[in-house]
Write a protein that holds these residues in place. Structure first.
Motif, PDB file in Angstrom:
ATOM      1  N   GLU A   1      56.979  30.017  14.753  1.00  0.00           N
ATOM      2  CA  GLU A   1      56.753  31.443  15.031  1.00  0.00           C
ATOM      3  C   GLU A   1      58.001  32.088  15.610  1.00  0.00           C
TER       4      GLU A   1
ATOM      5  N   CYS B   1      56.016  39.561  10.168  1.00  0.00           N
ATOM      6  CA  CYS B   1      55.197  38.347  10.247  1.00  0.00           C
ATOM      7  C   CYS B   1      53.870  38.646  10.915  1.00  0.00           C
TER       8      CYS B   1
ATOM      9  N   LEU C   1      50.820  36.091  12.419  1.00  0.00           N
ATOM     10  CA  LEU C   1      50.133  34.812  12.615  1.00  0.00           C
ATOM     11  C   LEU C   1      48.626  34.991  12.418  1.00  0.00           C
TER      12      LEU C   1
ATOM     13  N   THR D   1      50.727  31.761   8.661  1.00  0.00           N
ATOM     14  CA  THR D   1      51.430  32.987   9.028  1.00  0.00           C
ATOM     15  C   THR D   1      51.777  33.748   7.757  1.00  0.00           C
TER      16      THR D   1
END
Lengths: 102, 102, 102, 102
Positions: free
Chosen positions: B26, B36, B38, B43
């Protein structure tokens, strides 16, 4: 970095008959010089990371150039640092276990 | 080529607790500047093809450097040429359909 | 057996606009009573094995009944016996790692 | 409903050598009577929906009983209503395209 990949490409928006597009990708992979093995749900590919993903990108570009407006692709990929391993090694390991513990 | 990706990394050979490795990825994705998001099984990442796959490669390299001997990764990826589309657009399209055809 | 799943359905042969079909699946999942969370590349679903796969099957049946001639679906699924874990637990574990090792 | 599946099982928390677990699943699939074909990154399975997912569930149960605390599995699955199609048909279609458009 050596990578073993399973690659499935799904052209969207060109009807239900997809084998011509899959065949075009097979030719791209064959020309790439990478070790490849077609199966009923995708293609296994083995080689250096950059070469493998360049070939997959070329598949997307080629299918779009053939008129495919949208593409869904699945990639499973494996890397390991404990030892070198080829696709043939993986199959041989399983085959040996199937014989001995049968 | 713009690509929308779903990326799931599975470290193998380091026990059952994987969240520290996922957190390391991450951070790599956040530093990459890519969009991005999650979720519970992976992800979502959005950006130019080369930047996205460079970030995924960096995740593999980083986890191996952290001592992970083997990695299994799943990538689902979508490209389209009929129109530009972001991850937010995809969610908005579905949301609109859920409202109107409810 | 409790299972956490990531489910992506790709209708084939009905053009490039898929959000109406995804919305139909969202309604099926919502009616199933399973814990679900839509994201940009699929839907996370959590519950007992039989209930989860019955819902996925219902999605295939419903889309075919809506006229979709061919469907490609990706399912990632996780089971564990060392401890109970929900999708919220997974996200919380990663979040905690992101805070403490930042 | 007839389904063609690609199934990859990844045992977590039992080290890096996974072939014994994959071999155990191969035996389960062979005993199921389903049409199966092992490849370097998974196994292709073909049959009725309930039988296929019952076999996959049995693989999870068996591996957990063998001491695997956590399992990650990828399933790609295809259904179609426009015509009957086997895994052999899929490979034959691509083979024909490779010959004729070479």
């Amino acid at each position: 970095m050596h990578v073993i990949v399973d690659f499935t490409i799904v052209p969207i928006g060109v009807g239900v008959s997809l084998s011509g597009y899959v065949a075009a990708c097979e030719r791209i992979l064959a020309e790439s010089g990478l070790t490849c093995q077609l199966h009923a749900n995708g293609t296994n590919v083995e080689g250096e990371w950059e070469a493998v993903f360049a070939a997959i990108r070329r598949c997307h570009e080629t299918l779009h150039a053939m008129g495919v407006p949208r593409i869904h692709t699945d990639v499973k990929l494996g890397t390991r640092t404990d030892r070198a391993q080829t696709m043939a090694d993986k199959l041989a390991s399983i085959g040996k276990k199937l014989e001995t513990n049968g």
